[in-house]
Design a protein around this motif. Structure first.
Motif, mmCIF file in Angstrom:
data_model
loop_
_atom_site.group_PDB
_atom_site.id
_atom_site.type_symbol
_atom_site.label_atom_id
_atom_site.label_comp_id
_atom_site.label_asym_id
_atom_site.label_seq_id
_atom_site.Cartn_x
_atom_site.Cartn_y
_atom_site.Cartn_z
ATOM 1 N N ARG A 25 0.776 -1.106 -0.050
ATOM 2 C CA ARG A 25 0.070 -0.112 -0.009
ATOM 3 C C ARG A 25 0.764 1.308 0.193
ATOM 4 O O ARG A 25 0.586 2.288 -0.626
ATOM 5 N N ASP A 26 1.854 1.315 0.773
ATOM 6 C CA ASP A 26 2.779 2.553 0.723
ATOM 7 C C ASP A 26 3.232 2.583 -0.721
ATOM 8 O O ASP A 26 3.302 3.643 -1.217
ATOM 9 N N ILE A 27 3.747 1.662 -1.385
ATOM 10 C CA ILE A 27 4.337 1.592 -2.590
ATOM 11 C C ILE A 27 3.019 2.217 -3.746
ATOM 12 O O ILE A 27 3.371 3.141 -4.524
ATOM 13 N N TYR A 28 1.822 1.641 -3.662
ATOM 14 C CA TYR A 28 0.944 1.933 -4.283
ATOM 15 C C TYR A 28 0.525 3.522 -4.074
ATOM 16 O O TYR A 28 0.237 4.247 -5.282
ATOM 17 N N MET A 29 0.550 3.991 -3.030
ATOM 18 C CA MET A 29 0.057 5.478 -2.799
ATOM 19 C C MET A 29 1.108 6.310 -3.235
ATOM 20 O O MET A 29 0.695 7.396 -3.458
ATOM 21 N N HIS A 30 2.425 5.573 -3.346
ATOM 22 C CA HIS A 30 3.470 6.876 -4.046
ATOM 23 C C HIS A 30 3.898 6.266 -5.230
ATOM 24 O O HIS A 30 5.344 5.924 -5.248
ATOM 25 N N PRO A 31 3.100 6.377 -6.332
ATOM 26 C CA PRO A 31 3.750 5.620 -7.484
ATOM 27 C C PRO A 31 4.823 6.760 -8.196
ATOM 28 O O PRO A 31 4.572 7.730 -7.933
ATOM 29 N N GLU A 32 5.599 5.920 -8.823
ATOM 30 C CA GLU A 32 6.587 6.807 -9.431
ATOM 31 C C GLU A 32 6.821 6.362 -11.105
ATOM 32 O O GLU A 32 6.804 5.255 -11.376
ATOM 33 N N LEU A 33 7.003 7.248 -11.834
ATOM 34 C CA LEU A 33 6.950 6.827 -13.332
ATOM 35 C C LEU A 33 8.327 6.443 -13.637
ATOM 36 O O LEU A 33 9.370 6.452 -12.960
ATOM 37 N N SER A 34 8.213 5.684 -14.806
ATOM 38 C CA SER A 34 9.740 5.084 -15.335
ATOM 39 C C SER A 34 10.909 5.891 -15.289
ATOM 40 O O SER A 34 10.849 7.172 -15.733
ATOM 41 N N GLY A 35 11.997 5.818 -14.728
ATOM 42 C CA GLY A 35 13.109 6.299 -14.565
ATOM 43 C C GLY A 35 12.957 7.236 -13.445
ATOM 44 O O GLY A 35 14.202 8.190 -13.179
#
Length: 395
Positions: A25-35
């Protein structure tokens, strides 16, 4: 597999359930685009360090390599997870929905990353009796097909060189299941340009006719039929799909039409190119093929043995060997790792229709049944442990 070790892996995985959900959930809530996966990579590096692994990062801090060295000699098994999200809105109504406007984990990379961390935690708890080495590769930029090469250039498969490499990808199959392709798991991708240089009046005469001839070769037309995720066999008979990205345009006296070619193997790419060349041979057209991604082809012996191991862990009815890729739409840069080591990528079921979770990737409503986290962790921990204990058979 020894019953005692199996029980310990199962117990350790069950004890991680809350942590796995919180991490995902932590990762899901703070998504980051490629690179741009700096925050995600830092989270991964922090957790791997806490677990006692040796940790290295790529120079741009978007990729992580964790190495777990067992107390006994043995093979080296690599496991890869990708970390990037997609540029799309998040439409799920959950407490953990994306907090970044216009960016979402719509392809399950949050699950991939969390499961890999779970595997690290389980196997780290067995370090004192573990034979061999486990190398965990957390890569950026899978969606742009640049992350695998970055990791390879950063030494992901060096010192030591893995004997096998594995990965997971989410699937719209029911949670609790894992599928594995005996051969091609993801189609290869190349870009084809067909161009014709001529006087304006000739282009007006030949361009539309050439476009019509080429479109007859295509599986999908821009204004018509679309390939669906449910269609498992489209294009498999001839081994390739030809998809136009437009009907043709004229710029500075050059008529051009571009295509995407998806193929099951290199021979199928050649057949696609031959078909286009035959259709254009009377028009003085020039063909230019740009390689993008090779097909992801599982090592058959590894796929079969792995399926047998996973059947012991999850039950035979929950593990399936597939003859065809799940979808002709998918490509994956895991292919670049398989050029250096045998291995396989598996499909982790994440759907639960009773909860309204379809598991359909690359959609704003993509979500998963979070039971998949412990299932994936347990399955991959058992599988890696199996190959560490039993060794890797030569071809």
């Amino acid at each position: 597999m020894k019953t005692e070790v199996r029980e310990r892996i199962n117990q350790r995985t069950s004890a991680l359930q809350e942590w796995l959900v919180e991490t995902r959930r932590d990762i899901y809530m703070h998504p980051e685009l490629s690179g741009k996966e700096v925050r995600t990579a830092a989270l991964v590096a922090r957790e791997l360090t806490r677990l006692g692994l040796a940790v290295a990062m790529t120079p741009d801090k978007t990729g992580v390599i964790g190495v777990l060295t067992g107390a006994k000699p043995g093979p080296t098994i690599a496991y890869r997870a990708d970390m990037d999200a997609l540029p799309m809105p998040d439409s799920i109504d959950r407490p953990y929905r994306s907090r970044v406007e216009g960016v979402k984990h719509g392809c399950g990379h949050d699950v991939h990353t969390t499961v890999a961390l779970g595997v690290a935690a389980v196997l780290a708890s067995l370090k004192s009796e573990l034979p061999g080495t486990v190398k965990l590769i957390f890569q950026p930029a899978e969606e742009t097909a640049t992350g695998a090469r970055l990791m390879l250039e950063s030494g992901a498969l060096h010192a030591p060189q893995p004997d096998l490499i594995f990965a997971l990808h989410t699937s719209p199959a029911p949670v609790g299941t894992i599928d594995c392709n005996l051969g091609t798991a993801f189609w290869g991708l190349k870009l084809l340009s067909v161009s014709l240089e001529a006087a304006r009046d000739e282009l007006a005469q030949f361009g539309p006719a050439l476009a019509e001839k080429l479109l007859r070769l295509c599986d999908v037309l821009p204004d018509g039929v679309q390939i669906t995720e449910q269609d498992l066999t489209l294009g498999t008979e001839r081994g390739f799909l030809l998809m136009p990205t437009g009907y043709g345009s004229v710029t500075n006296g050059v008529w051009e039409m571009r295509f995407i070619i998806k193929a099951l193997d290199e021979q199928s790419f050649e057949r696609a190119l031959t078909a286009v060349a035959t259709a254009t041979k009377d028009n003085r057209a020039e063909l230019q093929l740009s390689p993008m991604l090779p097909p992801v082809v599982n090592t058959e012996r590894v796929a079969r043995e792995s399926a047998a191991v996973l059947s012991e862990v999850l039950g035979e009815r929950n593990v399936n060997l597939l003859e065809h890729p799940i979808s002709p739409l998918g490509s994956e840069d895991f292919a670049f790792y398989l050029e250096h080591a045998p291995g396989a990528i598996f499909w982790l079921g994440v759907a639960n229709r009773s909860k309204g979770i379809s598991g359909a990737i690359h959609t704003p409503g993509f979500d998963v049944d979070e039971d998949c986290l412990t299932i994936g962790t347990r399955a991959m921990a058992h599988l890696i442990h199996h190959y560490l204990e039993e060794g890797v058979k030569a071809d």
